[in-house]
Scaffold this motif. Structure first.
Motif, mmCIF file in Angstrom:
data_model
loop_
_atom_site.group_PDB
_atom_site.id
_atom_site.type_symbol
_atom_site.label_atom_id
_atom_site.label_comp_id
_atom_site.label_asym_id
_atom_site.label_seq_id
_atom_site.Cartn_x
_atom_site.Cartn_y
_atom_site.Cartn_z
ATOM 1 N N LYS A 21 0.847 -1.203 0.000
ATOM 2 C CA LYS A 21 0.000 0.000 0.000
ATOM 3 C C LYS A 21 0.877 1.245 0.000
ATOM 4 C CE LYS A 21 -1.854 0.603 4.652
ATOM 5 N NZ LYS A 21 -1.556 1.884 5.273
ATOM 6 N N GLY A 68 -4.008 7.330 6.454
ATOM 7 C CA GLY A 68 -2.982 8.285 6.876
ATOM 8 C C GLY A 68 -2.096 8.752 5.738
ATOM 9 N N THR A 69 -1.575 7.817 4.950
ATOM 10 C CA THR A 69 -0.681 8.234 3.856
ATOM 11 C C THR A 69 -1.451 9.109 2.866
ATOM 12 O OG1 THR A 69 -1.088 6.106 2.792
ATOM 13 C CG2 THR A 69 1.025 6.365 3.892
ATOM 14 N N ARG A 97 -5.030 12.729 14.369
ATOM 15 C CA ARG A 97 -3.660 12.377 13.965
ATOM 16 C C ARG A 97 -2.925 13.649 13.511
ATOM 17 N NH1 ARG A 97 -3.523 7.004 10.392
ATOM 18 N NH2 ARG A 97 -1.308 7.194 10.960
ATOM 19 N N ARG A 325 -1.654 2.431 19.532
ATOM 20 C CA ARG A 325 -1.343 0.998 19.414
ATOM 21 C C ARG A 325 -0.655 0.432 20.655
ATOM 22 N NH1 ARG A 325 0.272 0.597 12.936
ATOM 23 N NH2 ARG A 325 -1.878 0.403 12.265
ATOM 24 N N ARG A 368 -4.522 -3.628 12.023
ATOM 25 C CA ARG A 368 -3.395 -4.451 12.484
ATOM 26 C C ARG A 368 -3.679 -5.141 13.828
ATOM 27 N NH1 ARG A 368 -0.473 -3.906 8.324
ATOM 28 N NH2 ARG A 368 -0.167 -1.883 7.369
ATOM 29 N N LYS A 392 -8.823 -1.950 5.464
ATOM 30 C CA LYS A 392 -7.924 -0.792 5.310
ATOM 31 C C LYS A 392 -6.655 -1.148 4.539
ATOM 32 C CE LYS A 392 -5.923 3.062 7.866
ATOM 33 N NZ LYS A 392 -4.527 3.165 7.473
HETATM 34 C C1 LIG Z 1 -0.088 3.313 10.106
HETATM 35 C C2 LIG Z 1 -0.669 2.766 9.046
HETATM 36 O O1 LIG Z 1 -1.260 3.460 8.040
HETATM 37 P P1 LIG Z 1 -1.524 5.024 7.824
HETATM 38 O O2 LIG Z 1 -0.589 5.797 8.707
HETATM 39 O O3 LIG Z 1 -1.253 5.252 6.378
HETATM 40 O O4 LIG Z 1 -2.960 5.267 8.174
HETATM 41 C C3 LIG Z 1 -0.680 1.294 8.878
HETATM 42 O O5 LIG Z 1 -1.089 0.814 7.811
HETATM 43 O O6 LIG Z 1 -0.289 0.560 9.809
#
Ligand SMILES: C=C(OP(=O)(O)O)C(=O)O
Ligand SMILES: O=C(O)C1=C[C@@H](OP(=O)(O)O)[C@@H](O)[C@H](O)C1
Length: 409
Positions: A21, A68-69, A97, A325, A368, A392
């Protein structure tokens, strides 16, 4: 709710995981800016679909949900869409975030960006413009995605961009992945000490690049955990011996601490995960996972299932991901009988007892959490609260488990 009965691993099954991804999302931004990539094995993750949709629809209001990305990469992307104003928002969690270091860097480059709710967090109102300033300072201790976001647009800027990374550099492997992709693309760059330079990319219309995306190593990590706990061989496709993904560190880590040998078959781009039957597990696992934060949960669950004490450091980004997390791990590992202590940067086990009889793992809207705890079904039956979270990054996760698992009868 996903019920995972106590299961066994089948011998020699093959799983085809879809493209990384992280690589896919970088390529989509570059394709949109420079328009000359034929992408193969694009990720089938929801995060990638959301980014693809945002880039193709080009609307004034964009909701990127949990990705997030996509949130971070699009912030720079919309900043250089001259004459266009975009409102970029996301899920409730996305609004918690951080994005301030990236926004401040873009503001310092002359872009007008406004916070629509809380200072330092999405949603953002971005007024696109032409960036001509050639240099910017960016703190690099919160998220490498801020740096990647700027690097992806850098070649499009008439003077290129020189980024000075301030402070510690977190998740460095992801910055290196970005630079590697820029190089493949023909965009000249250098990374010396704390300075990254990207030259303007001029001849970008000239040829089409074919880019075959390597499959996702973060997704592969769960099968390493299955191979350890099920002591059977698993094959994974399509991977390369030399990976640009930091999470490929899982192969070394699982060989050193859990005796899983990884063999690569060059022609088939296949990984074979083979447990060593004579391997003696270590007394303790001590590891810095700053370069591969996304496989922390996988490792903690494998170690907890085997009751191997662990001390993991380099985890400064984990509290601002899909969920906190470290807190989520602390709460859910307890159900497996593993007590932990954590700080802002570390998590360590402090004791092992009996697992609960009826384990229900909470997922905290974090894919995750669901996938990392699933391999525990080789030890004991368990339930995973929200099975849909896997979409996701790995929508076919539960389907693929059916290929490798057989219920104990
Ligand atoms: C942190 C992750 O993704 P993102 O920051 O892109 O939401 C992830 O996939 O574990
Ligand atoms: O650039 C990327 O593709 C990513 C960078 C990492 O984030 P941080 O740099 O915020 O740790 C990683 O956790 C995330 O899943 C993907």
């Amino acid at each position: 709710m996903k019920k995972l009965k106590k299961s066994k691993l089948k011998e020699n099954q093959t799983i085809q995981i879809s493209g990384s991804k992280s690589i896919s999302n970088r390529l989509l931004i570059l394709e949109s800016l420079f328009k000359n990539i034929e992408i193969g094995n694009l990720s089938n993750s929801q995060d990638t679909s959301l980014l693809k949709k945002a880039l193709s629809e080009n609307t004034e209001w964009v909701d990127i949900h949990h990705a997030g990305t996509a949130m971070r990469f699009l912030t720079s992307y919309y900043s250089i869409q001259g004459g266009k104003t975009t409102i970029l928002t996301g899920s409730k969690r996305m609004k918690e975030r951080p994005i301030k270091n990236l926004v401040t860097a873009l503001q310092n480059l002359g872009v007008e960006i406004e916070y629509l709710e809380n200072e330092g967090f999405p949603p953002l109102k971005i007024k696109g413009r032409t960036i001509t300033q050639p240099k910017v300072n960016v703190p690099s201790n919160i998220s490498s995605q801020f740096i990647t976001s700027l690097l992806l647009i850098a070649g499009k800027l008439e003077n290129g961009l020189e980024i000075h990374l301030v402070g510690e550099v977190t998740s460095r492997s992801y910055i290196e992945m970005t630079l590697n992709i820029l190089t493949r693309f023909g965009i000249k760059n250098s990374f010396i000490e704390n300075t990254i330079k990207v030259e303007p990319f001029i001849n970008h219309q000239s040829s089409i690049i074919n880019y075959e995306v390597e499959s996702d190593w973060s997704s592969a990590s769960y099968f390493y955990s299955f191979a350890v706990l099920g002591r059977k061989t698993i094959h994974l496709k399509s991977f390369y011996k030399e990976s640009t993904q930091g999470d490929s560190a899982i192969a070394k880590i699982y060989e050193e601490f859990f005796g899983i040998k990884t063999n690569f078959t060059e022609e088939e781009h296949k990984l074979t995960l083979q447990p060593d039957p004579n391997f003696k597990f270590p007394e303790k696992i001590v590891l810095d996972m700053n370069n591969c934060p996304d496989i922390t949960q996988t490792l903690c669950v494998t170690a907890a299932a085997l009751k191997i004490p662990f001390v993991i450091s380099g985890l400064g980004t984990l509290r601002v991901k899909e969920t906190d997390r470290l807190l989520a791990l602390h709460n859910e590992l307890k159900k497996l009988g593993t007590e932990t202590e954590y700080t802002d940067y570390t998590i360590k086990s402090t004791g092992f007892g009996k697992a609960e009889e009826n384990i229900i793992i909470k997922t905290y809207q974090d894919h995750r959490m669901a996938m990392a705890f699933a391999p525990f079904c080789l030890v004991q039956e368990l339930e995973i609260e929200d099975e849909d979270v896997v979409e996701k990054s790995y929508p076919k996760f539960w389907e693929d488990l059916q290929i490798i698992l057989t219920e104990n009868s």
